[in-house]
Write a protein that holds these residues in place. Structure first.
Motif, PDB file in Angstrom:
ATOM      1  N   THR A   1       0.844  -1.192   0.000  1.00 47.63           N
ATOM      2  CA  THR A   1       0.000   0.000   0.000  1.00 47.63           C
ATOM      3  C   THR A   1       0.877   1.240   0.000  1.00 47.63           C
ATOM      4  O   THR A   1       1.624   1.478   0.949  1.00 47.63           O
ATOM      5  CB  THR A   1      -0.921   0.008   1.235  1.00 47.63           C
ATOM      6  OG1 THR A   1      -1.705  -1.188   1.240  1.00 47.63           O
ATOM      7  CG2 THR A   1      -1.847   1.209   1.199  1.00 47.63           C
ATOM      8  N   TRP A   2       0.771   2.022  -1.071  1.00 53.70           N
ATOM      9  CA  TRP A   2       1.620   3.198  -1.263  1.00 53.70           C
ATOM     10  C   TRP A   2       0.774   4.457  -1.346  1.00 53.70           C
ATOM     11  O   TRP A   2      -0.373   4.437  -1.798  1.00 53.70           O
ATOM     12  CB  TRP A   2       2.450   3.084  -2.538  1.00 53.70           C
ATOM     13  CG  TRP A   2       3.469   1.993  -2.547  1.00 53.70           C
ATOM     14  CD1 TRP A   2       3.249   0.658  -2.763  1.00 53.70           C
ATOM     15  CD2 TRP A   2       4.875   2.136  -2.315  1.00 53.70           C
ATOM     16  NE1 TRP A   2       4.430  -0.033  -2.690  1.00 53.70           N
ATOM     17  CE2 TRP A   2       5.449   0.835  -2.421  1.00 53.70           C
ATOM     18  CE3 TRP A   2       5.714   3.216  -2.055  1.00 53.70           C
ATOM     19  CZ2 TRP A   2       6.814   0.610  -2.263  1.00 53.70           C
ATOM     20  CZ3 TRP A   2       7.067   3.000  -1.889  1.00 53.70           C
ATOM     21  CH2 TRP A   2       7.607   1.709  -1.982  1.00 53.70           C
ATOM     22  N   THR A   3       1.365   5.567  -0.932  1.00 56.93           N
ATOM     23  CA  THR A   3       0.790   6.892  -1.153  1.00 56.93           C
ATOM     24  C   THR A   3       1.846   7.755  -1.834  1.00 56.93           C
ATOM     25  O   THR A   3       3.042   7.429  -1.795  1.00 56.93           O
ATOM     26  CB  THR A   3       0.363   7.556   0.172  1.00 56.93           C
ATOM     27  OG1 THR A   3       1.505   7.634   1.048  1.00 56.93           O
ATOM     28  CG2 THR A   3      -0.739   6.758   0.843  1.00 56.93           C
ATOM     29  N   SER A   4       1.415   8.836  -2.463  1.00 55.71           N
ATOM     30  CA  SER A   4       2.362   9.722  -3.142  1.00 55.71           C
ATOM     31  C   SER A   4       2.138  11.160  -2.706  1.00 55.71           C
ATOM     32  O   SER A   4       1.016  11.558  -2.367  1.00 55.71           O
ATOM     33  CB  SER A   4       2.209   9.617  -4.663  1.00 55.71           C
ATOM     34  OG  SER A   4       0.929  10.068  -5.075  1.00 55.71           O
ATOM     35  N   GLU A   5       3.216  11.909  -2.688  1.00 55.05           N
ATOM     36  CA  GLU A   5       3.159  13.325  -2.307  1.00 55.05           C
ATOM     37  C   GLU A   5       3.979  14.147  -3.304  1.00 55.05           C
ATOM     38  O   GLU A   5       5.203  13.992  -3.402  1.00 55.05           O
ATOM     39  CB  GLU A   5       3.720  13.528  -0.899  1.00 55.05           C
ATOM     40  CG  GLU A   5       3.753  14.986  -0.473  1.00 55.05           C
ATOM     41  CD  GLU A   5       4.562  15.221   0.794  1.00 55.05           C
ATOM     42  OE1 GLU A   5       4.634  16.375   1.242  1.00 55.05           O
ATOM     43  OE2 GLU A   5       5.143  14.241   1.314  1.00 55.05           O
ATOM     44  N   LEU A   6       3.307  15.011  -4.042  1.00 50.69           N
ATOM     45  CA  LEU A   6       3.988  15.928  -4.954  1.00 50.69           C
ATOM     46  C   LEU A   6       4.554  17.082  -4.145  1.00 50.69           C
ATOM     47  O   LEU A   6       3.837  17.705  -3.343  1.00 50.69           O
ATOM     48  CB  LEU A   6       3.016  16.445  -6.005  1.00 50.69           C
ATOM     49  CG  LEU A   6       3.564  17.504  -6.973  1.00 50.69           C
ATOM     50  CD1 LEU A   6       4.633  16.905  -7.884  1.00 50.69           C
ATOM     51  CD2 LEU A   6       2.433  18.117  -7.794  1.00 50.69           C
TER      52      LEU A   6
END
Length: 249
Positions: free
Chosen positions: A23-28
């Motif tokens: 389970t991954w999340t991304s942050e720009l």
């Protein structure tokens, strides 16, 4: 020089979070070009092409991918090609710099604009090297923690009844003591060596002292307060080794 749209990088990163295992999340992260480049990228675990790209020009934006177990990946546009990206592992935070000694950086890779092909490259190339490096750092951290908490000198005290008493909460030291005749007291932090056979007591102390010396722990024998000197000859303690120290990276 190609033009890079931060929204395209952000969308690409979101697709990767859906394809990568776990389970991954991304942050720009948009960046002010006047910001300190080193501070922005200090955690990037790379000494190869990603580091070279970061040094070549100011970073306008990037993405941090974070897995639910704390693994992090750094994603940026390729500085020369619009249809490629650079991705690298990020070093764990809160770890003593000495734990990274002799650990090779899991250098980043170039990945294509096709998210499925990119995911395959990350899984088969980057992530295995990332896990290997993390395992080495974790092992070094455990060793450093054990060494730091270990006493430099262990005090053995004669009790009024002739027993030798030792207090320690270090597992390795306790194991050596129990392996050489010391019996743990009820609180498991005090270890007693019977004194009814002084010759056997001296033999146990010598053996324990030798084993403790191997892990750089010295031994000192002392009388309990208000206790008269014993009738038997005291066993000389091994020479205390140089205290353990941590060196910076």
């Amino acid at each position: 020089m190609p033009h890079h749209d931060p929204d395209e990088l952000d969308s690409y990163a979101v697709i990767l979070t859906q394809l990568l295992p776990g389970t991954w999340t991304s942050e720009l992260r948009p960046h002010d070009v006047r910001a300190d480049q080193h501070v922005l990228t200090v955690g990037v675990w790379d000494m190869n092409q990603v580091a070279e790209a970061l040094a070549a020009r100011p970073l306008e934006h990037d993405v941090i991918l974070t897995r639910d177990d704390g693994r992090r990946l750094f994603l940026m546009d390729h500085p020369h090609y619009e249809d490629e990206f650079l991705i690298a592992a990020m070093a764990p935070v809160g770890v003593h710099t000495e734990a990274f000694r002799a650990v090779r950086e899991p250098d980043g890779i170039t990945i294509p604009g096709d998210p499925e092909r990119a995911t395959e490259a990350v899984i088969t190339d980057l992530l295995p090297r990332y896990e290997t490096a993390l395992a080495q750092v974790n092992a070094n951290t455990a060793r450093l923690t054990s060494t730091a908490s270990r006493p430099d000198t262990l005090v053995m005290t004669w009790t009024e009844s002739g027993e030798l008493s030792v207090s320690t909460d270090h597992g390795e030291v306790a194991e050596i003591l129990t392996g050489n005749g010391f019996v743990p007291d009820t609180d498991r932090h005090t270890y007693l060596l019977a004194g009814d056979d002084t010759a056997h007591q001296a033999q146990c102390v010598r053996a324990a002292g030798t084993a403790l010396g191997v892990i750089h722990v010295g031994v000192t024998l002392q009388n309990a307060p208000h206790r008269s000197a014993p009738t038997t000859t005291r066993v000389p303690a091994p020479r205390p080794p140089t205290p353990n120290t941590l060196r910076s990276r």
